[in-house]
Scaffold this active site. Structure first.
Site, mmCIF file in Angstrom:
data_model
loop_
_atom_site.group_PDB
_atom_site.id
_atom_site.type_symbol
_atom_site.label_atom_id
_atom_site.label_comp_id
_atom_site.label_asym_id
_atom_site.label_seq_id
_atom_site.Cartn_x
_atom_site.Cartn_y
_atom_site.Cartn_z
ATOM 1 N N TYR A 1 -51.650 31.870 -26.965
ATOM 2 C CA TYR A 1 -52.182 31.251 -25.746
ATOM 3 C C TYR A 1 -51.607 29.839 -25.598
ATOM 4 C CZ TYR A 1 -55.781 34.936 -25.638
ATOM 5 O OH TYR A 1 -56.459 36.133 -25.597
ATOM 6 N N SER B 1 -60.903 40.907 -19.889
ATOM 7 C CA SER B 1 -60.774 41.163 -18.453
ATOM 8 C C SER B 1 -61.967 41.945 -17.913
ATOM 9 C CB SER B 1 -59.474 41.910 -18.144
ATOM 10 O OG SER B 1 -59.181 41.870 -16.752
ATOM 11 N N LEU C 1 -63.750 42.171 -9.480
ATOM 12 C CA LEU C 1 -65.193 42.398 -9.511
ATOM 13 C C LEU C 1 -66.007 41.140 -9.243
ATOM 14 C CD1 LEU C 1 -65.222 44.822 -12.562
ATOM 15 C CD2 LEU C 1 -65.606 45.411 -10.157
ATOM 16 N N GLY D 1 -65.851 39.811 -6.359
ATOM 17 C CA GLY D 1 -66.133 39.915 -4.932
ATOM 18 C C GLY D 1 -65.304 39.007 -4.054
#
Length: 347
Positions: free
Chosen positions: A57, A211, A218, A220
Site C-alpha cells: 500500500y 471491498s 453499494l 448509493g
C-alpha cells in the site's frame, strides 16, 4: 476504547477484534498523513481495535504513517490488533516478490521496521504464489510465530482448494494453522459462497471481507446510465475502471440490489452503505468487515452500520435479490446450488 462495542474472535484464535476493521489502502495515497491519523483517531473512538494494511500500500508509506501514529499513541497502540500482508513486489529484483522464505524474511522485517514494532498480530499472504512450494511458505510462517515476530497468519485472495491444501499441509506437519482469509465479498460479489466460504467454515477460519461496498456501488452514489463524476475514485480517475463500471451498470442485477438496499435504508433512516455493511457482517464465518475510507466523514458513516439491526426478513430479502449468478456445473444445477448456499446446513 469503547468496552460496549461489538467484538468477535479472530477466526480460530482467542484474539478479539472489532466487527469492523480499519483498512488503510488509502493512507499515503488518497489520504495524507494528517488525514490518515484523524481516521485512526475516529476509528479508535468508536471502539475499533483492528487495523489492516499491506506492505505494498503506497509502496510502504501506509505502514510508515501507521507507525508514526503508533509511536505517538503508545497506550492506545497496546490495545490494537495489527495486521499486514506480504507477497507483491516491493522492488525490481526477481526475489522482491512472492511467498518464498527469501522474500518473506525481508518483507516481514521491513514491515516491522516501518511500523516501528517488534511483533505483528496477523501476517497475511496477499495472494497465492504458484512458484513457491507451499510447505516453504508455511514453514516460514511457523518459524515467524516461534520467533515471536507474528502471532497468527492468514491468507488473502486464495481459492477454496488453495486454502484447504494449506490447512491440510499445516496439520500434517503439526504447524500452527491459518486463522483468517481475506476475500472480496459484498452483496454484489458473492461467488465465494460456492467454495471459499464452506472451505473457511470447515477450517474454522474467519473471513475479513474487503471491498464490502463493491467499489462504492453499494453506497448509493451511482445512478443508472450516469458515469460517475466528482469526488469519487472513479469520478476523479475514470481510466481506472470505466469498463468495469459499464459492465456493472448494464447488469440489471446491480440495480435490483441497489434498489433493495436503498429501500431498506430509507425504512431505517440509515444510509445504503450501512445496510450493505450490516448484511455482510451477519454472514456465516465473517469475523470483521474491512472499511476503506478517504475521509473521517466516510469512516463515520460506515461505522454507523454497527448500530443498525436488520431483521431476518430484511436479511433474507437482501440475500435473495443478490443471489450469486452462475450457470456453471455444479452450481447452476437446481438443488445443488441451494445446498451449497446453505453452507452445509441440511440435505
Amino acid at each position: 476504547m469503547n468496552a460496549s462495542a461489538p467484538y468477535r474472535t479472530l477466526g480460530r484464535s482467542g484474539a478479539v477484534v472489532f466487527v469492523q476493521a480499519l483498512g488503510t489502502m488509502t493512507f499515503g495515497a488518497e489520504a495524507d498523513e494528517a488525514t490518515s491519523h484523524a481516521i485512526i483517531d475516529a476509528y479508535i473512538a468508536a471502539g475499533g481495535n483492528f487495523i489492516d494494511k499491506a506492505d505494498v500500500y503506497s509502496a510502504g508509506r501506509s505502514e510508515e504513517i501507521i507507525g508514526s501514529w503508533l509511536a505517538a499513541h503508545p497506550s492506545e497502540a497496546a490495545q490494537l490488533v495489527v495486521a499486514t500482508k506480504g507477497r507483491f513486489p516491493m522492488g525490481a529484483g526477481p526475489n522482491d516478490l512472492g511467498t518464498s522464505r527469501r522474500h518473506l524474511r525481508t518483507a516481514l522485517d521491513d514491515s516491522l521496521r516501518r511500523l516501528g514494532v517488534e511483533h505483528i498480530d496477523l501476517y497475511q499472504m496477499h495472494a497465492w504464489d504458484a512458484i513457491t512450494p507451499l510447505d516453504e511458505t508455511l514453514r516460514f510462517l511457523e518459524d515467524a510465530v516461534t520467533q515471536g515476530k507474528i502471532g497468527y497468519y492468514g491468507f488473502s485472495n486464495f481459492t477454496g482448494w488453495q486454502l484447504t491444501k494449506a490447512v491440510a499441509l499445516a496439520e500434517r506437519h503439526g504447524w500452527n494453522l491459518p486463522i483468517t482469509l481475506q476475500p472480496q465479498y459484498s452483496l454484489l460479489v458473492r461467488g465465494i459462497e460456492h467454495e471459499i466460504v464452506p472451505a473457511a467454515l470447515d477450517a474454522g477460519m474467519g473471513l475479513l471481507p474487503w471491498s464490502p461496498l463493491g467499489g462504492g456501488w453499494l453506497s448509493g452514489k451511482y445512478r443508472r446510465d450516469v458515469p460517475p463524476t466528482g469526488p469519487t475514485r472513479l469520478g476523479e480517475n475514470p481510466e481506472r475502471g470505466m469498463e468495469a463500471w459499464r459492465q456493472r451498470n448494464a447488469n440489471e442485477r446491480t440495480w435490483q440490489i441497489i434498489d433493495t438496499v436503498t429501500g431498506i435504508a430509507e425504512a431505517h433512516g440509515a444510509t445504503a452503505s450501512q445496510v450493505a455493511l450490516a448484511w455482510l457482517a451477519a454472514q456465516p464465518a465473517v469475523t470483521s468487515v474491512i472499511l476503506g475510507a478517504r475521509t473521517v466523514e466516510q469512516l463515520r458513516d460506515n461505522l454507523g452500520a454497527v448500530e443498525l439491526a436488520l431483521d431476518d426478513a430484511e436479511i433474507e430479502k437482501l440475500t435473495a435479490v443478490s443471489s450469486p449468478q452462475t450457470e456453471d456445473y455444479p452450481y447452476g444445477e437446481p438443488g445443488i446450488a441451494q445446498r451449497h448456499r446453505k453452507l452445509g446446513g441440511g440435505r
